[in-house]
Write a protein that holds these residues in place. Structure first.
Motif, mmCIF file in Angstrom:
data_model
loop_
_atom_site.group_PDB
_atom_site.id
_atom_site.type_symbol
_atom_site.label_atom_id
_atom_site.label_comp_id
_atom_site.label_asym_id
_atom_site.label_seq_id
_atom_site.Cartn_x
_atom_site.Cartn_y
_atom_site.Cartn_z
ATOM 1 N N HIS A 92 0.832 -0.996 -0.003
ATOM 2 C CA HIS A 92 0.014 -0.048 -0.026
ATOM 3 C C HIS A 92 0.893 1.374 -0.037
ATOM 4 C CE1 HIS A 92 -2.590 3.370 1.603
ATOM 5 N NE2 HIS A 92 -3.551 2.615 1.152
ATOM 6 N N GLU A 93 0.172 2.317 -0.378
ATOM 7 C CA GLU A 93 1.158 3.638 -0.752
ATOM 8 C C GLU A 93 1.790 4.018 0.741
ATOM 9 O OE1 GLU A 93 0.869 8.002 -2.338
ATOM 10 O OE2 GLU A 93 -1.252 6.769 -2.276
ATOM 11 N N TYR A 94 1.162 3.615 1.645
ATOM 12 C CA TYR A 94 1.734 4.109 3.267
ATOM 13 C C TYR A 94 2.028 3.161 4.196
ATOM 14 C CZ TYR A 94 -0.580 8.522 1.431
ATOM 15 O OH TYR A 94 -0.920 9.668 0.604
ATOM 16 N N VAL A 126 -2.545 0.172 -3.626
ATOM 17 C CA VAL A 126 -1.456 1.478 -4.261
ATOM 18 C C VAL A 126 -0.053 1.106 -4.030
ATOM 19 C CG1 VAL A 126 -0.835 3.527 -5.112
ATOM 20 C CG2 VAL A 126 -3.483 2.755 -4.383
ATOM 21 N N GLY A 128 3.468 2.325 -3.538
ATOM 22 C CA GLY A 128 4.024 3.394 -3.398
ATOM 23 C C GLY A 128 5.432 3.441 -3.381
#
Length: 212
Positions: A92-94, A126, A128
């Motif tokens: 995940h993006e974060y 997503v 990252g």
């Protein structure tokens, strides 16, 4: 605190009024925390100056300005010994960014427990720009136990384990639990072999790998 309905500012006010708080569990998918004000994750952790035990769901970062996550907290959590992060997602993006923030800001951690999120439970995945390389300058001088549940060999998971083994000189126990039916037995055996033969900074680490 589990699935309570609360405003951000109320949560911050509640925690800031407990300066001696040593144990905190926040289990929430984020839907019960209402965004009001301009609070960030830094504001949250500044309320926990002497925290020793912290269990937190990854989702909570989404409600405290994830796009403004710093590399390090202004105030180091020197008392934190146990960190449990639930539903962490390595791609995940974060995901890695939030995990690195907490580990880098907690130099005296003795145990880390990660419960990895199953893809089927996450609506938006997503990838990252934050990678496992961003952990390379973090020291794990006091880490004695690392436990990872729902391991599925997604991007960065195996590299994270190898890095932790290589940088944890007093590690005593590593526990890996594969996500049930996520991998076939041949893949599990290959991953297990890599982990069992990976370089360890600690000469006494015990490695346990099971299927969930």
């Amino acid at each position: 605190m589990q699935e309570i309905c609360i405003y951000e500012k109320t949560l911050i006010r509640l925690l800031s009024g407990c300066p001696s708080l040593k144990r905190l569990t926040i289990n929430s998918d984020g839907s019960t925390i209402t965004d009001i004000g301009n609070f960030t994750i830094v504001d949250l952790f500044e309320c926990l100056p002497v925290i020793e035990y912290l269990s937190i769901w990854f989702y909570i970062v989404m409600f405290f300005g994830p796009d403004r996550l710093p590399k390090e907290l202004p105030t180091t959590m020197v008392h934190l010994k146990y960190l449990c992060m639930i539903h962490i997602c390595f791609h995940h993006e974060y995901g890695l960014r939030f995990l690195a923030l907490l580990i880098r800001s907690s130099p005296n951690l003795e145990k880390i427990k990660l419960v990895i999120l199953e893809d089927m439970l996450f609506e938006i995945i997503v990838t990252g720009s934050y990678t496992i390389k961003d952990f390379s300058n973090i020291k794990f001088e006091h880490l004695k136990e690392l436990e990872i549940l729902n391991f599925s060999n997604e991007e960065n998971e195996l590299e994270f384990v190898k890095l932790m083994l290589a940088k944890s000189p007093v590690l005593k126990e590593l526990k890996i639990c594969f996500l049930s039916d996520a991998l076939d037995k041949e893949v599990e055996l290959e991953i297990s072999k890599i982990i069992l033969t990976s370089h360890c900074a600690s000469p006494v680490v015990k490695k346990t790998i099971v299927r969930g």
